[in-house]
Design an enzyme around this catalytic site. Structure first.
Site, mmCIF file in Angstrom:
data_model
loop_
_atom_site.group_PDB
_atom_site.id
_atom_site.type_symbol
_atom_site.label_atom_id
_atom_site.label_comp_id
_atom_site.label_asym_id
_atom_site.label_seq_id
_atom_site.Cartn_x
_atom_site.Cartn_y
_atom_site.Cartn_z
ATOM 1 N N GLU A 42 6.977 30.488 6.649
ATOM 2 C CA GLU A 42 7.002 29.077 6.278
ATOM 3 C C GLU A 42 5.730 28.802 5.495
ATOM 4 O O GLU A 42 4.741 29.519 5.636
ATOM 5 C CB GLU A 42 7.048 28.174 7.517
ATOM 6 C CG GLU A 42 5.700 27.971 8.205
ATOM 7 C CD GLU A 42 5.537 28.818 9.450
ATOM 8 O OE1 GLU A 42 6.557 29.211 10.037
ATOM 9 O OE2 GLU A 42 4.379 29.080 9.831
ATOM 10 N N LYS A 47 -5.879 34.865 1.925
ATOM 11 C CA LYS A 47 -4.588 34.982 2.615
ATOM 12 C C LYS A 47 -3.932 36.353 2.443
ATOM 13 O O LYS A 47 -3.232 36.833 3.321
ATOM 14 C CB LYS A 47 -3.639 33.880 2.146
ATOM 15 C CG LYS A 47 -4.003 32.514 2.704
ATOM 16 C CD LYS A 47 -2.880 31.517 2.547
ATOM 17 C CE LYS A 47 -3.168 30.241 3.303
ATOM 18 N NZ LYS A 47 -4.232 29.434 2.647
ATOM 19 N N SER A 100 -13.484 30.815 0.548
ATOM 20 C CA SER A 100 -12.142 31.315 0.892
ATOM 21 C C SER A 100 -11.201 31.460 -0.296
ATOM 22 O O SER A 100 -10.294 32.286 -0.266
ATOM 23 C CB SER A 100 -11.507 30.419 1.949
ATOM 24 O OG SER A 100 -11.482 29.074 1.522
#
Ligand code: PLP
Length: 394
Positions: free
Chosen positions: A111, A89, A377
């Protein structure tokens, strides 16, 4: 075939910008500026420098010998779990924070559902000294206390969304309301390849560093810059988009997207969007989503918070509908098994999300000649409570 976004923001039938009139100014400003800024030499230099020295890139492409032996083929792991903050991320939040700065925005809103994107956003805001407000459903705030604590320590304000189901989609509504009310100084930092155009394209570009490195690393290790298959889990779809990006137009590479079947697609407790979803509009984008006959979004379920999303980014809806992507569902139990197995034989504790990608290896007919890359990931630290609770007893 072409899998990049067109001028109107569509991938085939999917994408676009279905937004209220009051957001047109904000989204247009972003659309007009994003490519000019992120393609500039100056931006690329700063971005690549932060990826190297702050995030810790390039991430290794690791030949998992024991896993390869088990499946009798060649399996590499792209180690996004080794990034700062523990997942892919940060590739995106570093990119968008630089863009926000260049656009003269000094207030960042986001968010978050599970809190992972909130943490990655709060991290880069701390780095750049920018104000950070993270909207989060009241229920998610209770469920994800460690990530809430991290965000606060990083200096972010976590604002509870108290309407509706008090989860991610309510937090999204609050963030959009905030952006409408603060059009001049505020940048809305979206965490996956979702939302109105240009977000899906922009986030895919920032995550494309994953396959950019993969090409070089595969060339070095195998003498060929592409694998036969790439496997990645799909929540909104950003780590998969990044792992697929530079191979989208190479038909020799099979692109395998793994979604969360939860307790099983027939149980009503899953997040298997391509299997259960239909065309509709979510978060400003036309895509596949889980909804009832009245168009109400169905609350998704997965053991892994990052895959617990009722839609999928428009690129993935297009890959599914066009047949370019292979979509596979993996249940909670299958993902857990894969996580324990990787830990035992390779000494790597994967995130529950990434464990879904690993579990897909069981569902493919792999041959000894196959070269497979699994995009790992994220790391499993955040999932330790679940792993301990569900540990096999023998
Ligand atoms: C958030 C997250 C995901 C899912 O998000 P995508 O946008 O689909 O990549 C997958 N893995 C990890 C480790 C995550 O934190």
């Amino acid at each position: 075939m072409n899998y990049t976004v067109n001028e109107k923001g569509f991938y085939g039938d999917f994408g676009g910008a279905y937004i209220p009139e009051m957001l047109h100014h904000n989204v247009n400003e972003l659309k007009e500026q994003y490519l000019k800024i992120i393609e500039s030499k100056e931006f690329q230099k700063e971005y690549k420098s932060l990826l190297k020295d702050y995030v810790g890139r390039p991430t290794p492409l690791y030949l998992a010998k024991n896993l390869s032996k088990k499946y009798n083929s060649t399996i590499y792991l792209k180690r996004e779990d080794l990034n700062h903050t523990g997942a892919h991320k940060i590739n995106n939040t570093v990119g968008q924070i630089l863009l926000a700065q260049k656009m003269g925005k000094n207030r960042i809103i986001a968010e978050t559902g599970a809190g992972q994107h909130g943490v990655a956003t709060a991290t880069v805001c701390a780095l750049m000294g920018l104000e950070c407000i993270v909207y989060m459903g009241e229920i998610d705030i209770q469920r994800q206390a460690p990530n809430v604590a991290r965000m606060k320590m990083l200096g972010a304000e976590v604002r509870p969304a108290t309407s509706g189901s008090k989860t991610l989609k309510d937090a999204t509504n609050e963030a959009i309301r905030d952006w409408i009310a603060n059009p001049v100084d505020t940048y809305y930092l979206i965490g996956s390849v979702v939302g109105p155009h240009p977000y899906p394209d922009m986030v895919a570009r920032f995550q494309s560093i994953i396959s950019e490195e993969m090409k070089i690393q595969l060339e070095e290790k195998t003498g060929k810059n592409y694998p036969d298959k790439i496997i990645a889990c799909v929540g909104g779809g950003s780590n998969a988009a990044g792992a697929f990006y530079h191979y989208l137009d190479n038909p020799k590479v099979e692109l395998i997207a793994v979604e969360a079947d939860g307790l099983g697609v027939a149980t009503g407790e899953s997040a298997a969007t391509t299997q259960l979803g239909s065309e509709g509009i979510i978060h400003g984008s036309k895509t596949l989503l889980m909804q009832n006959s009245e168009g109400q979004i169905t609350e998704p379920y997965s053991i892994s918070a990052g895959l617990d999303y009722p839609g999928v980014g428009p690129l993935h809806a297009h890959l599914f509908k066009s047949g370019r992507g292979t979509f596979i569902g993996v249940t909670d139990a299958e993902a857990l098994n894969a996580a324990y197995e990787l830990t035992k034989i390779e000494g790597i504790i994967p995130a529950l999300e990434s464990a879904h990608a690993l579990a897909a290896l069981d569902k493919l007919a792999l041959s000894p000649n196959d070269c497979v890359v699994v995009n790992l990931s994220g790391r499993g630290d955040k999932d330790m409570e679940t792993y301990i609770d569900r540990m096999p007893t023998n």
